[in-house]
Every structure is written in structure tokens, then in C-alpha cells.
Design a protein around this motif. Structure first.
Motif, short mmCIF file in Angstrom:
data_model
loop_
_atom_site.label_atom_id
_atom_site.label_comp_id
_atom_site.label_asym_id
_atom_site.label_seq_id
_atom_site.Cartn_x
_atom_site.Cartn_y
_atom_site.Cartn_z
N ALA A 26 -96.14 39.90 18.34
CA ALA A 26 -96.47 40.80 19.44
C ALA A 26 -96.14 40.16 20.79
N GLY A 27 -96.56 38.92 20.98
CA GLY A 27 -96.36 38.26 22.27
C GLY A 27 -94.90 38.07 22.61
N ALA A 28 -94.06 37.77 21.62
CA ALA A 28 -92.64 37.57 21.89
C ALA A 28 -91.99 38.88 22.35
N LEU A 29 -92.36 40.00 21.73
CA LEU A 29 -91.82 41.29 22.18
C LEU A 29 -92.27 41.58 23.61
N ILE A 30 -93.53 41.33 23.91
CA ILE A 30 -94.04 41.57 25.26
C ILE A 30 -93.29 40.71 26.28
N ALA A 31 -93.04 39.45 25.93
CA ALA A 31 -92.29 38.57 26.83
C ALA A 31 -90.88 39.08 27.04
N ARG A 32 -90.20 39.48 25.97
CA ARG A 32 -88.83 39.99 26.10
C ARG A 32 -88.78 41.25 26.94
N GLU A 33 -89.72 42.14 26.72
CA GLU A 33 -89.72 43.40 27.47
C GLU A 33 -90.05 43.19 28.94
#
Length: 276
Positions: free
Chosen positions: A228-235
């Protein structure tokens, strides 16, 4: 109450909108369970094992709450959870769940812990939610739709040069791994502004998204720690990965503002941050 799926951030894909709504509600419920169910004297329980047992029970209870809620609404989906939830499902959607990221912080009454829920569609992470109850913050992202904390759209900080970068990192549970990670940090810290160790990978990744850290790296993460955190960072505009040319993984996870990513990745590769 403000609708968390405000018009400007609502996914156009009905499936993604459904998955985001379910993840937000499941994370909210699990966060409330963990926040309200934690004994006030947990950190001073009579023995180490008794305190750890209580945390384990809360961890398992939170995962059961999440998987039960999601299965009720989407019975054909799969699960991968830290506390043992594992089923392939038949829908093409799989939920990747860390019911309590930052367990030691939770044990000691520190506020940096979170519930992390991601949804994958056909193997690609498409929804991520990180609920940080003691911060009063809920981070969320949908693939291609940006990242948000509440109604605030998140964006990484402008990329600094390496020696002006504030980094986050973490240390594993195994003694030998921690020792090597400490040695890596010892060698990195003279080359950057400073290093922070928050204790929750999910929150550290969200802090990169929110501009509170310039970058975050760690070895030894599991899929539920970072999905979840990696997607949030990328977005929010960050680049994520592992060793050069590879995605983030248990070997190494790195998230950084775009101009900082390659220099930091190269440094970590040179120092051997990807092995014990």
C-alpha cells in the motif's frame, strides 16, 4: 462527515472505486479496534511474553476483522496477510494486508503504527490505504489517480542533492541483519542531511509521499509491509524500486523523489544494503 471519496479523487473505474471504499472502511474499523482495544498498561505488563501475547492477539484480531469484512463483500477475492491469511481467490483481485505495521511501537505506546491494506488486480497493485489512527491520518491512492491524505493531495518534496536529503530507514528483527543495517546507516549518515527511524515501513513510505522525508530505504520487507505504501509514494510522484533495474522487494525497498532516486540507489548498491 466529509465523503473520503471526494469528486476530485474518485476513481473512474467502478471496480477501483469499490475496492478503495472497502479498503478505507476495513482499515478504519481495524484501526479503531487496535486503538481502543490496547490496554493502557500494555508496555508494563508483568512479563515480556505476556505483553507480546496481547499484541499478537490484537494483531490477529485486526486481520480477522479485515479479512472477514472484505470476504463478506467480495467472497471470490484472494488474501495475503501477515498473520497467515492466504488464499488465491478466483476474481483476479487479491488483498495484501498488514493489520498492524509498527508492532513494537504499538507495544510501547508510541504513535507510529498503522493498518496497511492494498488491493492487487491481476498481480498489479491498484489500491492502497494506510490508516494511522494515532496520527489521525488516512493515506490512500488509486493507480493513476494520485495520492491523498484526507482531502489533501500529496506530492513529494523537490529533489535535493544527496547531502541535503533527509532519509528514513528501518531495522529488522534478526540480530545479524540489524547489525549490518546499522553499519550501512553509519556509512550513509555522513553523506546525507540525517536519517530517521520511525518503526513503520507503511508510514515511512507515506511520509515520502507527504514530503516529510526525501527518501526511505530498507532491507527485509515483506509484500504486506510495502504494497500500500509504495503505491501511495508512487502516486505522489516518488520513484520506487530495489536494486538497480529491479522492483522493490525483500532484498531492498527504496522510495525517493525522482532526482534523488538514482544517486541513493547507486550508493546503497555500492554499500551492499541489499544483503546481510
Amino acid at each position: 462527515m466529509t465523503d473520503p471519496l471526494t469528486t476530485h479523487s474518485r476513481p473512474e473505474d467502478p471496480l477501483l472505486a469499490e475496492l478503495l471504499g472497502l479498503a478505507l472502511e476495513a482499515a478504519r474499523r481495524a484501526g479503531a479496534l487496535l486503538r481502543d482495544g490496547r490496554p493502557d498498561d500494555l508496555a508494563v505488563a508483568r512479563t515480556k511474553s505476556s505483553a507480546v501475547d496481547v499484541v499478537t492477539e490484537m494483531d490477529i484480531a485486526a486481520e480477522k476483522l479485515i479479512t472477514g469484512f472484505l470476504a463478506e463483500h467480495r467472497p471470490a477475492d484472494g488474501f495475503l496477510g501477515e498473520e497467515g491469511a492466504s488464499s488465491p481467490g478466483t476474481s483476479g483481485v487479491r488483498w495484501v494486508i498488514d493489520p498492524l505495521d509498527g508492532t513494537v511501537n504499538y507495544l510501547y505506546g508510541l504513535p507510529t503504527w498503522a493498518v496497511s491494506i492494498a488491493a492487487e488486480r491481476d498481480g498489479e497493485t491498484v489500491v492502497g490505504v494506510v490508516e494511522a489512527p494515532m496520527r489521525g491520518e488516512t493515506y490512500r491512492a488509486v493507480l493513476g489517480g494520485g495520492a491523498y491524505a484526507g482531502d489533501r493531495r500529496l506530492a513529494v518534496r523537490p529533489s535535493p542533492v544527496l547531502d541535503e536529503a533527509l532519509l528514513g530507514t528501518g531495522f529488522g528483527y534478526l540480530r545479524d541483519r540489524r547489525a549490518h543495517q546499522a553499519e550501512i546507516a553509519r556509512r550513509v549518515i555522513p553523506l546525507v542531511r540525517d536519517i530517521r527511524r520511525g518503526g513503520s515501513a507503511a508510514i515511512d513510505l507515506c511520509d515520502v509521499a507527504a514530503g516529510r522525508l526525501d527518501a526511505y530505504y530498507e532491507r527485509g520487507l515483506n509484500p504486506w509491509d510495502l504494497a500500500a505504501g509504495a503505491l501511495i509514494a508512487r502516486e505522489a510522484g516518488a520513484l520506487t524500486g530495489g536494486r538497480p533495474g529491479e522492483p522493490e522487494s525483500g532484498e531492498l525497498t527504496l522510495a525517493a523523489s525522482p532526482g534523488l532516486f538514482a544517486p541513493l540507489q547507486g550508493l546503497l548498491e555500492e554499500l551492499g544494503a541489499w544483503h546481510d
